[in-house]
Design an enzyme around this catalytic site. Structure first.
Site, PDB file in Angstrom:
ATOM      1  N   ASP A   1       0.822  -1.216   0.000  1.00  0.00           N
ATOM      2  CA  ASP A   1       0.000   0.000   0.000  1.00  0.00           C
ATOM      3  C   ASP A   1       0.855   1.265   0.000  1.00  0.00           C
ATOM      4  O   ASP A   1       0.323   2.369  -0.057  1.00  0.00           O
ATOM      5  CB  ASP A   1      -0.912   0.027   1.234  1.00  0.00           C
TER       6      ASP A   1
ATOM      7  N   ASP B   1      -9.840  25.478 -41.390  1.00  0.00           N
ATOM      8  CA  ASP B   1      -9.223  24.287 -40.799  1.00  0.00           C
ATOM      9  C   ASP B   1     -10.159  23.634 -39.792  1.00  0.00           C
ATOM     10  O   ASP B   1     -10.357  22.418 -39.804  1.00  0.00           O
ATOM     11  CB  ASP B   1      -7.908  24.661 -40.099  1.00  0.00           C
TER      12      ASP B   1
ATOM     13  N   GLY C   1      -6.605  12.463 -42.351  1.00  0.00           N
ATOM     14  CA  GLY C   1      -6.973  11.521 -43.405  1.00  0.00           C
ATOM     15  C   GLY C   1      -6.069  11.556 -44.612  1.00  0.00           C
ATOM     16  O   GLY C   1      -5.364  10.594 -44.891  1.00  0.00           O
ATOM     17  N   MET C   2      -6.085  12.630 -45.365  1.00  0.00           N
ATOM     18  CA  MET C   2      -5.357  12.665 -46.632  1.00  0.00           C
ATOM     19  C   MET C   2      -3.857  12.524 -46.426  1.00  0.00           C
ATOM     20  O   MET C   2      -3.157  11.973 -47.271  1.00  0.00           O
ATOM     21  CB  MET C   2      -5.656  13.977 -47.371  1.00  0.00           C
TER      22      MET C   2
END
EC number: 1.3.7.7
Length: 532
Positions: A36, A318, A453-454
């Site tokens: 502990d 953006d 993504g791209m």
């Protein structure tokens, strides 16, 4: 008590130790068995501080079990008092040592009769079976404040208010999520408004200064988890108002400033209505009038437009690319509720589920996020959170360190917005989440958490200097399903930011139709079924 390899909120003694080790010149003694006593290691590893953790473990071993704990506990208290010369020693058991049902208050009384020093000794008044880390921290802070306020009353201490308008900040303490940075930002904001800081507790505070808390005109509780009990005690005892709105995000920060303005107007009005025309009251009224002369709305407008970049960024092209994207939020009640509102109201992101592990504050949390998310989840079980994320398949996750692990497993990006966290979320640089500078940090975190993504897709198309194969990344996880070579090649042509979702849909379709072997034809059939 339950066995778990991950807990969002730790056991009660951690909360007590976090509060005790946040104060200056306070030493904690933990009455606990081996196993502990990991708090020292955890705090030394995570918190970027030069000082050693002021916690001593009074180990419960077979010798203690044979003859009782009193001698060992009392010896540890007197020894640490001589070695460290603290202002306060806090004794706390753990949930394990509480099973012994020992009278630790009697041990404290025994130590007080034996020692000859100025140090106070206090037993943490916490039920270790019923409360978690945050509840224990809140209770311990209130207990320490109450102890020193009562002590000051017995000494007839003068609690008269400061000449200049001032505030206390309650609940900033060690191992908190960006707490030190948030505290700096709060001090900057209050200084801009002409309000002085009276005391900041517990982080960096002295227990001998706790008697000065009532001298402030109001209290600020930036986090609901710790500080509310202390604020309520001071309100009941000294009629001190408090503000518990967390200034996180542009809207909440503006609301926080307006609440300060309303509070100061109310205090001034009460004084003007009072028949008592002391010199102090006149001085306070003049100070309040100077602050209220400032155009609070103008300050909010200027800070939102010129200091915070988040307002215009949320309207930029953006950020508009993120509009309508799906996100999941999970964390402590304060940060999860604030983050849900920021994503929904300020950035146009759809929160498909918002949740917290603070079950004791579930009603408040539901009230705060209702209408800003599709689902609400209140749980301490990390597996339920993981199942929810897997089911909803969000574009991004905003959660704790555990949700970060879930995101890695499911290939979903995750931004960390709440404790518990690992060492990378104890930055050396200035990264507040509160105030107007905090809005910039949050906007960066949100934007960088989403996969655009791209970028990944173009890297896979043109490869660059990367000679690693892509196909091994998309091996199936379920051993009962096998992919043909043609199907894997077709899957590799799908852009990375949707490939995981397509893969899961195909495998789900295959399982529903009892097809253990996934072919190209099965992929097209799954696509038609999903589109239908």
């Amino acid at each position: 008590m339950k066995l778990a390899y991950w807990m969002y909120a730790g056991p009660a003694h951690l909360g007590t130790l976090r509060v005790a080790s946040s104060f200056k010149n306070v030493h904690a003694i933990m009455h606990a068995p081996l196993g502990d006593d990991y708090f020292n290691v955890m705090r030394s590893m995570l918190e970027r501080e030069r000082d050693f953790t002021p916690v001593t473990a009074s180990i419960v071993d077979r010798h203690v079990l044979a003859r009782g704990s009193q001698e060992k506990v009392v010896d540890n208290i007197t020894r640490k008092e001589k070695e460290e010369r603290p202002d306060l020693i806090v004794l706390t058991p753990t949930c394990t040592s509480s099973i012994l049902q020992e009278d630790l208050q009697n041990f404290v009384n025994r130590a007080l009769t034996l020692k000859d020093s100025h140090a106070d000794v206090l037993l943490a008044d916490v039920n270790h079976y019923r409360v978690n880390e945050f509840q224990a921290a809140d209770r311990t802070l209130e207990q320490i404040v109450r102890f020193y306020i009562e002590k000051a009353k017995r000494e007839n201490f003068d609690f008269s208010k400061n000449q200049k308008i001032s505030a206390n900040i309650l609940g900033v303490f060690t191992l908190g999520f960006h707490n030190m940075h948030d505290c700096r930002e709060l001090k900057r904001l209050l200084t801009d408004l002409g309000i002085e800081i009276n005391e900041i507790i517990p982080e960096g505070g002295n227990v001998t200064n706790l008697r000065n808390l009532p001298k402030a005109h109001f209290n600020i509780v930036p986090y609901r988890e710790v500080g509310l009990m202390t604020a309520m005690y001071l309100k009941n005892e000294f009629q001190m108002p408090y503000i518990s709105t967390t200034p996180m995000g542009i809207l909440n920060t503006a609301q926080f400033i307006r609440e300060i303005e309303t509070l100061l107007k109310a205090l001034t009005q009460n004084l003007s209505n009072s028949s008592n025309c002391e010199k102090f009251n006149i001085s306070f009224a003049e100070e309040a009038a100077k602050i209220l002369e400032k155009d609070f709305q103008k300050y909010i407008s200027e800070q939102s437009r010129f200091v915070s970049q988040a307002a215009w960024f949320s309207r930029s092209i953006d950020c508009q690319n993120l509009t309508g994207k799906r996100a999941v939020v999970f964390g402590d009640a304060t940060h999860a509720a604030s983050m849900t509102k920021i994503l929904s109201c300020e950035m146009g992101i759809r929160v498909v589920c918002s949740g917290t592990y603070c079950k004791h504050d579930a009603d408040w949390f539901r009230e705060q996020v209702r209408g800003f998310c599709d689902e609400i989840l209140i749980t301490e079980d990390h597996s339920q959170v993981g199942d929810m994320i897997s089911r909803l398949e969000p574009a991004a996750i905003f959660g704790t360190q555990m949700e970060r692990h879930v995101g890695k497993r499911l290939d979903i990006p995750c931004g960390v917005i709440s404790a518990p966290v690992h060492i990378q979320n104890f930055p050396l640089g200035y990264r507040p989440f509160l105030g107007y500078e905090g809005t910039n940090q949050i906007a960066d975190l949100v934007y960088n958490s989403f996969t655009l993504g791209m970028e990944d897709h173009l890297l896979e198309i043109f490869n660059g200097h990367d000679t690693k194969q892509i196909l091994p990344k998309i091996q199936f996880e379920d051993g009962s399903l096998e992919w043909s070579k043609d199907a894997l090649e077709e899957l590799s042509r799908i852009p990375g930011f949707v490939r995981g979702k397509v893969k899961r849909n195909v495998e789900k379709f295959a399982q529903q139709n009892n097809k253990p072997f996934i072919t190209l034809e099965l992929m097209f059939a799954a696509k038609e079924a999903v589109n239908a």
